[in-house]
Design an enzyme around this catalytic site. Structure first.
Site, short mmCIF file in Angstrom:
data_model
loop_
_atom_site.label_atom_id
_atom_site.label_comp_id
_atom_site.label_asym_id
_atom_site.label_seq_id
_atom_site.Cartn_x
_atom_site.Cartn_y
_atom_site.Cartn_z
N GLY A 145 0.83 -1.21 0.00
CA GLY A 145 0.00 0.00 0.00
C GLY A 145 0.86 1.25 0.00
O GLY A 145 1.04 1.87 1.06
N GLU A 262 14.51 -5.49 -5.12
CA GLU A 262 13.33 -5.99 -5.83
C GLU A 262 13.69 -6.54 -7.20
O GLU A 262 13.15 -7.55 -7.65
CB GLU A 262 12.29 -4.88 -5.96
CG GLU A 262 11.03 -5.31 -6.66
CD GLU A 262 10.03 -4.17 -6.80
OE1 GLU A 262 8.89 -4.44 -7.18
OE2 GLU A 262 10.40 -3.01 -6.54
N GLU A 395 7.73 6.86 -16.84
CA GLU A 395 8.21 8.22 -16.63
C GLU A 395 9.05 8.31 -15.36
O GLU A 395 10.10 8.97 -15.32
CB GLU A 395 7.03 9.19 -16.56
CG GLU A 395 6.29 9.41 -17.89
CD GLU A 395 5.41 8.25 -18.28
OE1 GLU A 395 5.01 8.18 -19.46
OE2 GLU A 395 5.11 7.39 -17.42
#
Length: 418
Positions: A145, A262, A395
């Protein structure tokens, strides 16, 4: 069965050695042999239920629990937490073998790859004891989140608030584009706990059960018909202060750990998947008729297939460059944004090529009698429209590369010293 697996495993090693230009020693070969033997004995004989069916998620959770028993859910984790202390080379072998067998992705991968390492580094002993085993087995599925309306490109501008009330934190706000939240048990969220501090200094990293009173999860319907993303609303949601990971107001530094690794090794999984897609598209081109021959006979098609193959090799080369830094002891750098940026744009181009190769029937949806591969390419094309948005837009990745790799000036809205 084991002899066949051993031969296949040797091919995995040979292919990795050739593609990576790295020799694999006895430790790597022993790791693959043990993993292959274990998978031979434990891979379910029945296939995973079809995507979208009610039986799929329970089946996948059982499969994750089985992998956890063999310590093959999170091989990079320390052995004391159910991992295997796997080296980077062993992790690459791990992903290559899973891809070779075309085994389904575990449902708890977000918790395993992002929350797990964060808890290992920043969590207390009580937090690690409470959460790590459950998320590794798939007992608890976690989502991330972070993004909010108006706080995507500039994540530190998030406005979800957490107010201390005794030993609790009362949370109000909204998250958006929360992947798989509708199937999850908890969300690890960034919450502003000091509104007067510098915007990156007043944020906390908080674990919130999704069944807590005041949490409202609303799936977002996508153009593909899926609903893999959600809005999550917090209305006076109360959680113990013990759910804060790291120090109160120190969530931004915790988040850096969450995201740092990651993409360090996951580039290989992406590269292998895209490489397999290129092979399938080449096979499709040889099968789809076109006038006197097949679409594979068209120079334009052959050129696009060649470019797709080159793009996949570039993903591998860039991933290896970042991996070399890690193996030399450096922290994974912003160059990982190149793998994300280039890889997901390549994914879009591959599905565009697939739809073009299929011709008019390429637009047929799953369930149509004439659809190629039951419409998987059409659905994939629609799904990949979001590839350049999820996990940080293209972007954002270009900004990261411009500022942190090329040394260009920061955007005007960005704060100094970040």
């Amino acid at each position: 069965m084991r002899a066949a697996s051993t031969t296949a495993g040797e091919k995995v090693i040979d292919q990795l050695e050739k593609s990576l230009g790295l020799p694999f020693g006895d430790d790597e070969r022993a790791f693959l042999a043990e993993m292959s033997e274990w998978l031979d004995e434990h891979v379910p004989s029945e296939r995973a239920p079809r995507r979208g069916s009610a039986e799929r998620l329970p089946w996948l959770r059982r499969w994750q629990a089985t992998l956890a028993e063999g310590r093959y859910v999170a091989p990079a984790w320390p052995s004391q937490y159910g991992g295997r202390d796997a080296t980077f080379l062993q992790q690459m072998i791990y992903f290559a073998e899973l891809d070779r067998r075309r085994l389904p992705t575990i449902p708890g991968r977000i918790g395993v790859s992002l929350l797990g390492p964060t808890l290992i580094e920043h969590g207390t002993d009580e937090q690690r004891e409470r959460y790590l085993g459950r998320l590794r087995r798939g007992d608890d599925l976690w989502c991330q989140g972070f993004s909010e309306p108006g706080a995507g490109s500039d994540l530190a501008s998030l406005r979800t608030r957490g107010v201390i009330d005794g030993d609790n934190l009362v949370i109000n706000g909204q998250k958006i584009w929360t992947s798989t939240a509708m199937n999850c048990d908890g969300v690890f969220a960034l919450v502003r706990t000091d509104p007067d501090a510098h915007k990156r200094k007043g944020i906390s990293f908080v674990l919130v059960p999704l069944d807590a009173p005041g949490v409202d999860v609303r799936p977002i319907r996508q153009i593909s018909g899926d609903a893999e993303f959600c809005e999550v609303f917090f209305n006076d949601v109360t959680v113990p202060l013990g759910n804060v990971i790291g120090s109160l107001n120190g969530g931004w530094d915790v988040t850096r750990t969450t995201l740092a690794n990651e993409r360090a090794v996951l580039f290989l999984s992406r590269q292998l998947a895209l490489s397999g897609t290129v092979d399938r598209l080449a096979g499709m081109a040889r099968c789809v008729p076109h006038r006197a021959g097949t679409r594979a006979d068209l120079p334009a098609v052959r050129e696009r297939l060649a470019k797709a193959w080159i793009d996949v090799q570039l993903i591998r080369v860039n991933g290896m460059r970042n991996l070399a830094k890690v193996m030399d002891g450096a922290t994974p750098g912003p160059e990982g944004s190149m793998s994300k940026l280039f890889g997901q744009e390549a994914e879009q181009h591959l599905h565009e090529l697939a739809v073009d190769l299929a011709g008019p029937v390429g637009l047929l949806a799953p369930g149509s009698d004439a659809a190629i591969d039951d419409g998987r390419w059409t659905t994939g094309w629609l799904r990949t429209r979001a590839s350049t948005i999820g996990g940080g837009t293209s972007e954002i990745q270009r900004n990261i590369l411009a500022e942190r790799v090329l040394g260009m000036p920061r955007d005007p809205w960005a704060d100094e010293g970040v």
